[in-house]
Design an enzyme around this catalytic site. Sequence first.
Site, mmCIF file in Angstrom:
data_model
loop_
_atom_site.group_PDB
_atom_site.id
_atom_site.type_symbol
_atom_site.label_atom_id
_atom_site.label_comp_id
_atom_site.label_asym_id
_atom_site.label_seq_id
_atom_site.Cartn_x
_atom_site.Cartn_y
_atom_site.Cartn_z
ATOM 1 N N GLU A 199 0.821 -1.207 0.000
ATOM 2 C CA GLU A 199 0.000 0.000 0.000
ATOM 3 C C GLU A 199 0.859 1.263 0.000
ATOM 4 O O GLU A 199 0.596 2.212 -0.751
ATOM 5 C CB GLU A 199 -0.919 -0.010 1.230
ATOM 6 C CG GLU A 199 -1.645 1.295 1.497
ATOM 7 C CD GLU A 199 -2.706 1.630 0.458
ATOM 8 O OE1 GLU A 199 -3.376 2.660 0.610
ATOM 9 O OE2 GLU A 199 -2.841 0.880 -0.530
ATOM 10 N N HIS A 212 2.619 1.956 -3.291
ATOM 11 C CA HIS A 212 1.684 2.552 -4.242
ATOM 12 C C HIS A 212 1.553 4.055 -3.988
ATOM 13 O O HIS A 212 1.531 4.861 -4.941
ATOM 14 C CB HIS A 212 0.321 1.866 -4.106
ATOM 15 C CG HIS A 212 -0.741 2.458 -4.996
ATOM 16 N ND1 HIS A 212 -0.615 2.533 -6.355
ATOM 17 C CD2 HIS A 212 -1.952 3.010 -4.712
ATOM 18 C CE1 HIS A 212 -1.685 3.088 -6.884
ATOM 19 N NE2 HIS A 212 -2.511 3.395 -5.898
ATOM 20 N N HIS A 225 -11.735 5.651 -8.882
ATOM 21 C CA HIS A 225 -10.278 5.806 -8.788
ATOM 22 C C HIS A 225 -9.581 5.120 -9.968
ATOM 23 O O HIS A 225 -8.630 5.671 -10.542
ATOM 24 C CB HIS A 225 -9.804 5.201 -7.469
ATOM 25 C CG HIS A 225 -8.383 5.531 -7.110
ATOM 26 N ND1 HIS A 225 -7.886 6.816 -7.135
ATOM 27 C CD2 HIS A 225 -7.352 4.740 -6.722
ATOM 28 C CE1 HIS A 225 -6.608 6.802 -6.785
ATOM 29 N NE2 HIS A 225 -6.266 5.559 -6.532
ATOM 30 N N HIS A 250 -5.001 -8.185 -17.712
ATOM 31 C CA HIS A 250 -6.271 -7.641 -18.206
ATOM 32 C C HIS A 250 -6.356 -6.141 -17.944
ATOM 33 O O HIS A 250 -6.792 -5.376 -18.817
ATOM 34 C CB HIS A 250 -7.428 -8.372 -17.515
ATOM 35 C CG HIS A 250 -8.710 -8.316 -18.286
ATOM 36 N ND1 HIS A 250 -8.815 -8.718 -19.605
ATOM 37 C CD2 HIS A 250 -9.964 -7.903 -17.927
ATOM 38 C CE1 HIS A 250 -10.060 -8.551 -20.021
ATOM 39 N NE2 HIS A 250 -10.774 -8.053 -19.026
ATOM 40 N N HIS A 308 -20.627 -7.489 -17.634
ATOM 41 C CA HIS A 308 -19.294 -7.251 -18.182
ATOM 42 C C HIS A 308 -19.053 -8.128 -19.413
ATOM 43 O O HIS A 308 -18.440 -7.670 -20.390
ATOM 44 C CB HIS A 308 -18.245 -7.541 -17.116
ATOM 45 C CG HIS A 308 -16.840 -7.208 -17.533
ATOM 46 N ND1 HIS A 308 -16.455 -5.961 -17.943
ATOM 47 C CD2 HIS A 308 -15.720 -7.980 -17.603
ATOM 48 C CE1 HIS A 308 -15.169 -5.961 -18.246
ATOM 49 N NE2 HIS A 308 -14.705 -7.176 -18.052
#
Length: 414
Positions: free
Chosen positions: A112, A115, A208, A374, A314
Amino acid sequence: MDAQPLYDFAPLARMALLGAVLAIGPLAWVWLRHRGAAAGSRLRALTLITLFLTFDLVLFGAFTRLTDSGLGCPDWPGCYGHASPLGAGAAIASAQSAMPSGPVTHGKAWIEMLHRYLATGVGVLITVLAVASWVEARKQRALVSQGNVALPLSGIPSGDGRREAAALGRSTPSPWWATLTLAWVCLQGAFGAWTVTMKLYPAIVTTHLLGGMGLLVLLAVQSQGHRRAPLRLSRGLRAGTLAVFVLSVLQIALGGWVSTNYAVLACSDFPTCQGSWWPSMDFENGFTVLRALGAGKEGGHLPFAALTAIHMAHRVGAGLVFAAMALLVWRLHADGGSDTRRWAWAITAVAGWQFASGLSNVVLGWPLVAALAHTGGAAALITLLAVMLARAQQAGQRPQASRSPSRQSAPLLS
């Protein structure tokens, strides 16, 4: 132990300093590699390296989410009020002891915080890009004023000043593009904070993700403003490319909704789902946007049928996007130009990558590598389409410029 406040700005200055340190490397590379080049070339190099690092940041953000590290540090911007997990070691150890497989562990805290460090570094680069763009715009205007060359703020010369301006390497996009990018990354940082403080609220997490894609688009468009390489497309092909771009954005939003709701594993077979072409689905609960993670429309647990609805939406969206991409590729090939055919092959390659990685997520049980691939494919597709649209827009400007410079419409990149 007292509850950790959601916002603790004590380490903010140290976080900002660390981001500046991380940005020194790319900035030094640009300066050393292009120190003898024109200012436009340096700005283009800075834009491209920022685009590359933003792409990496999007992938690392996906890695953070997919490893369940989004709450590795429960406060923002630091970790238990410290600039790194090293200072928060005792608090992390306590939380990990209480819940070994919970959201806070030493490994998740480091993921975290890495990032956040990378995001801060990219923010510094975008800030430098904005400042440098305005400085260069002022220099251009001063040169034009001294040389009596008619040159707009965009740096795109007109009339008799075109040759002189080109010789000075002043063909650069408007600094307002970099300013918009700076404002966008600040908003993106706010959504990053809300992702943590609102406990992975699905609508915030998905927004986000879309914000990261938006940054890629803004930087991709700016990079083409520094490089006049027009792509001549018919009006129909430009409209088709724009349509595929819009459909791709909607599909990325659906993909983010699948991921943030952990709906990938709702279907483990393909092309059917749960052995049926149209399984039991609950769209009302699945697409209630304003709800907490794992909660249904009226509270309680999110039904499995809702996860199935999210997954199947999706899939249907993917079918529409692939059909639109196939039509666009066919039209680009039919256009006959070698340039358009190269773009057609690039779109085909990205489409194949997305199909293979998406299918792998379903039949292999959502492995981390396939999930990251992906996300990377989606980022590559949206960047590719943005570059195509920017270059096509450049080509559309040229006939107007040659007819009547005084009547030019404001160009996209100026």
